[in-house]
Design a protein around this motif. Structure first.
Motif, mmCIF file in Angstrom:
data_model
loop_
_atom_site.group_PDB
_atom_site.id
_atom_site.type_symbol
_atom_site.label_atom_id
_atom_site.label_comp_id
_atom_site.label_asym_id
_atom_site.label_seq_id
_atom_site.Cartn_x
_atom_site.Cartn_y
_atom_site.Cartn_z
ATOM 1 N N ASN A 7 33.407 -0.294 -13.703
ATOM 2 C CA ASN A 7 34.089 -0.842 -14.849
ATOM 3 C C ASN A 7 33.664 -1.885 -15.436
ATOM 4 O OD1 ASN A 7 35.653 1.274 -14.784
ATOM 5 N ND2 ASN A 7 36.932 0.275 -13.137
ATOM 6 N N LEU A 8 32.673 -2.656 -15.019
ATOM 7 C CA LEU A 8 31.979 -4.076 -15.234
ATOM 8 C C LEU A 8 31.296 -3.858 -16.654
ATOM 9 C CD1 LEU A 8 30.789 -5.447 -12.146
ATOM 10 C CD2 LEU A 8 32.695 -5.985 -13.164
ATOM 11 N N THR A 9 31.275 -4.887 -17.460
ATOM 12 C CA THR A 9 30.169 -4.799 -18.562
ATOM 13 C C THR A 9 28.669 -5.162 -18.039
ATOM 14 O OG1 THR A 9 30.154 -7.079 -18.715
ATOM 15 C CG2 THR A 9 32.031 -6.251 -19.689
ATOM 16 N N PRO A 10 27.786 -4.467 -18.938
ATOM 17 C CA PRO A 10 26.615 -4.670 -18.458
ATOM 18 C C PRO A 10 25.894 -6.012 -18.018
ATOM 19 C CG PRO A 10 26.584 -3.464 -20.269
ATOM 20 C CD PRO A 10 27.939 -3.924 -20.128
ATOM 21 N N ASP A 11 26.499 -7.347 -18.808
ATOM 22 C CA ASP A 11 26.457 -8.559 -18.254
ATOM 23 C C ASP A 11 26.804 -8.699 -16.899
ATOM 24 O OD1 ASP A 11 24.744 -9.116 -20.462
ATOM 25 O OD2 ASP A 11 26.482 -9.878 -21.680
ATOM 26 N N ALA A 12 27.991 -8.471 -16.817
ATOM 27 C CA ALA A 12 28.555 -8.882 -15.490
ATOM 28 C C ALA A 12 28.110 -8.005 -14.194
ATOM 29 C CB ALA A 12 30.258 -8.409 -15.572
ATOM 30 N N ARG A 13 27.655 -6.871 -14.563
ATOM 31 C CA ARG A 13 26.956 -5.954 -13.638
ATOM 32 C C ARG A 13 25.491 -6.743 -13.131
ATOM 33 N NH1 ARG A 13 26.902 -0.865 -15.804
ATOM 34 N NH2 ARG A 13 29.014 -0.585 -14.849
ATOM 35 N N GLN A 14 24.735 -7.075 -14.326
ATOM 36 C CA GLN A 14 23.494 -7.991 -14.026
ATOM 37 C C GLN A 14 24.024 -9.213 -13.065
ATOM 38 O OE1 GLN A 14 21.464 -9.452 -17.417
ATOM 39 N NE2 GLN A 14 19.771 -9.028 -16.565
ATOM 40 N N VAL A 15 24.927 -9.939 -13.368
ATOM 41 C CA VAL A 15 25.122 -11.250 -12.654
ATOM 42 C C VAL A 15 25.471 -10.577 -11.151
ATOM 43 C CG1 VAL A 15 27.030 -12.944 -12.352
ATOM 44 C CG2 VAL A 15 25.750 -12.662 -14.536
ATOM 45 N N LEU A 16 26.313 -9.630 -10.970
ATOM 46 C CA LEU A 16 26.726 -9.018 -9.726
ATOM 47 C C LEU A 16 25.379 -8.502 -8.995
ATOM 48 C CD1 LEU A 16 28.685 -8.524 -7.530
ATOM 49 C CD2 LEU A 16 29.004 -6.084 -8.640
ATOM 50 N N ASP A 17 24.593 -8.027 -9.498
ATOM 51 C CA ASP A 17 23.368 -7.414 -8.948
ATOM 52 C C ASP A 17 22.468 -8.679 -8.430
ATOM 53 O OD1 ASP A 17 23.978 -4.822 -9.227
ATOM 54 O OD2 ASP A 17 22.771 -4.689 -11.106
ATOM 55 N N ARG A 18 22.442 -9.734 -9.227
ATOM 56 C CA ARG A 18 21.542 -10.886 -9.103
ATOM 57 C C ARG A 18 22.301 -11.402 -7.660
ATOM 58 N NH1 ARG A 18 20.408 -12.194 -14.143
ATOM 59 N NH2 ARG A 18 22.211 -13.458 -14.202
ATOM 60 N N LEU A 19 23.550 -11.854 -7.644
ATOM 61 C CA LEU A 19 24.448 -12.322 -6.591
ATOM 62 C C LEU A 19 23.922 -11.569 -5.216
ATOM 63 C CD1 LEU A 19 27.728 -13.549 -8.120
ATOM 64 C CD2 LEU A 19 25.758 -14.757 -7.289
ATOM 65 N N LEU A 20 24.140 -10.184 -5.251
ATOM 66 C CA LEU A 20 24.103 -9.415 -4.265
ATOM 67 C C LEU A 20 22.372 -9.474 -3.483
ATOM 68 C CD1 LEU A 20 26.067 -6.292 -4.920
ATOM 69 C CD2 LEU A 20 26.524 -8.255 -3.497
ATOM 70 N N HIS A 21 21.500 -9.528 -4.472
ATOM 71 C CA HIS A 21 20.088 -9.639 -4.390
ATOM 72 C C HIS A 21 19.874 -10.706 -3.453
ATOM 73 C CE1 HIS A 21 15.835 -9.228 -5.409
ATOM 74 N NE2 HIS A 21 15.661 -10.555 -5.723
ATOM 75 N N ARG A 22 20.579 -12.030 -3.696
ATOM 76 C CA ARG A 22 20.457 -13.154 -2.792
ATOM 77 C C ARG A 22 21.116 -13.422 -1.793
ATOM 78 N NH1 ARG A 22 17.421 -16.936 -6.461
ATOM 79 N NH2 ARG A 22 16.076 -15.681 -7.343
#
Length: 92
Positions: A7-22
């Motif tokens: 249910n996340l916006t594309p921008d929010a999903r990108q931020v979440l992916d970056r956080l999990l990546h780190r």
């Protein structure tokens, strides 16, 4: 509770992916999934305290974190301690 990210916006999903990546690598299983050449590249940059861009892989980021610790630019943390402990125990 686990939350779904569909249910996340594309921008929010990108931020979440970056956080999990780190997320720090703290298990040998996670370490085995990383690219060793990128780890080495990141390690060498970390020893020199070079910055890490957002476009770098988790492999590079893991190597950079370890290089920064070995170079005295960053304190050791729980993740590096857990990974080292598992490595030593496996070698016994």
């Amino acid at each position: 509770m686990v939350h779904s990210n569909h249910n996340l916006t594309p921008d929010a999903r990108q931020v979440l992916d970056r956080l999990l990546h780190r997320q720090p690598v703290c298990t040998l299983g996670a370490l085995a999934t990383l690219d060793s050449d990128e780890i080495v590249e990141g390690y060498l940059d970390g020893r020199e305290n070079f910055p890490c861009g957002d476009n770098r892989s988790r492999s590079y980021w893991h190597g950079r974190r370890n290089g920064m610790m070995d170079g005295g630019h960053m304190d050791r943390d729980w993740a590096s301690s857990m990974l080292a402990k598992q490595y030593v125990e496996k070698r016994r």
